[in-house]
Design an enzyme around this catalytic site. Sequence first.
Site, PDB file in Angstrom:
ATOM      1  N   GLU A 170       0.828  -1.205   0.000  1.00 38.99           N
ATOM      2  CA  GLU A 170       0.000   0.000   0.000  1.00 38.99           C
ATOM      3  C   GLU A 170       0.861   1.253   0.000  1.00 38.99           C
ATOM      4  OE1 GLU A 170      -3.637  -1.847   2.766  1.00 38.99           O
ATOM      5  OE2 GLU A 170      -2.381  -0.217   3.530  1.00 38.99           O
ATOM      6  N   CYS A 171       0.534   2.187  -0.828  1.00 39.45           N
ATOM      7  CA  CYS A 171       1.099   3.529  -0.835  1.00 39.45           C
ATOM      8  C   CYS A 171       2.634   3.490  -0.806  1.00 39.45           C
ATOM      9  CB  CYS A 171       0.524   4.335   0.326  1.00 39.45           C
ATOM     10  SG  CYS A 171       0.577   6.126   0.029  1.00 39.45           S
ATOM     11  N   GLY A 172       3.264   3.759   0.336  1.00 38.10           N
ATOM     12  CA  GLY A 172       4.719   3.741   0.399  1.00 38.10           C
ATOM     13  C   GLY A 172       5.300   2.395   0.035  1.00 38.10           C
ATOM     14  N   MET A 227       5.145   2.177  -3.666  1.00 36.75           N
ATOM     15  CA  MET A 227       6.230   2.958  -4.256  1.00 36.75           C
ATOM     16  C   MET A 227       7.541   2.176  -4.250  1.00 36.75           C
ATOM     17  SD  MET A 227       5.358   6.677  -2.539  1.00 36.75           S
ATOM     18  CE  MET A 227       7.023   7.277  -2.825  1.00 36.75           C
TER      19      MET A 227
END
Length: 461
Positions: A331-333, A336
């Site tokens: 998720e998210c970070g 990334m």
Amino acid sequence: MEIPRFLLTAGASGSGKTLITCGILQALKNRGLKPASFKCGPDYIDPMFHTRVIGTKSRNLDTFFTEENTLKYLLERNSRDCDIAVMEGVMGYYDGVGGTTFRASAYDLARTTKTPAVLIVNSKGMSLSLLAYIKGFCQYREDSGIKGVILNQMSPMLYPRMKKKIEEELEVRVYGYVPRVEECTIESRHLGLVLPGEVADLREKLNRLAKVLEDTLDLDGLLDLAKTAPALETVKPDLPAVDRKIPVRIGLARDEAFCFIYEDNLELLQDLGVELVEFSPIHDARLPEELDGLLLYGGYPELYGRELEENTDMRRQIKEALKRGLPVMAECGGFMYLHQYFQDMDGKDREGAGIIAGKAYKTPRLSRFGYLTLEKKDGEVFGQRIGACPAHEFHYFDSTSCGEDFHGQKPESRRGWDCIHYTDSMIAGFPHFYYWGNPKLAAAYVDRCRNYREARRRKQL
């Protein structure tokens, strides 16, 4: 279960409720009490701050994510070993989903949990007008639940007269005031990027604030108010059936870069028979051994781009494990970090794990934020039909490859978009899931991890 509790709210963001909540929690701890704290809404920072700096057990409560019984169950579960529960509201008291509803507002949380609310009023620049302001909030809804007020930035000279006037004319009690205390100001960066070197200073500030509040707030009155909250009747929600006889060992990335974690998500996974093994993509040279799955939640990879990039062994091991089919949710970070490249805060490209072909890059503003409902386009996740899942987004970064296997729909809006990369062993995208909103998602992931374990075991035979 009897849970003494009250909710601190305000008319708008920036009214001082976070600082005052922290000060009250510290004052209660200084009295030898064990408080549980709860944040209304999808917030990682405040609960993390409460836990790290104040040392309270802190969780989220959100009426968008969960239905009523689940919400009450989580409140009861996370308050069992505590003396009192203190909730902090979000935005203005009545501000909810879409800007035009009460749903997921602090008012909605207070109403659902039958918790008395205390309105924090920024009194700067007001005197008698305070009564009109307070009366409006108390009477806007017949079941407002507002039982008291705290006057923030109030002059000690004016306070006795205002308290008398408010209590004479309005059916609400004044639980004290908070003067301007310059040396106790907590900047927004403290509530975001909490650096280890700042924690001691923050604790000193909060202890100074707590001593001030002991003199200016009616803490005994607030404790008495908390005791008026009715007992909660809760039933543990039914969880999907899983085969707990087969153990599951899942690696959880947890360090400075990956710290946006809902503790209730982890406890639900443990309820499903998962053993969580923490590791650090920054500091550890190797992945934990014998993993059946991987969790890469959000955080601040952009602040630790050099350290993450330089740990080439970890990036290589994660890539090889995922290529072999190790199930992962990112998720998210964490999403990334799985990219071929991700930018750090200085805009420099850093090498990631190389699973997502593309680059995560910095933008000058929030790319997407707020609630959304996610649904897999073909309906199946890890071989199971799980239905819709509540989620939220909040990120200043974007990606050249956000994925398009799920559709995200904004509530109370026609807006929606495709997002998330999905394979038979991966869910990876910017949205954050709250598992108690749809436990079928967590159960499907755990089942996929069990299947991976069994397949790996058969290969070893």
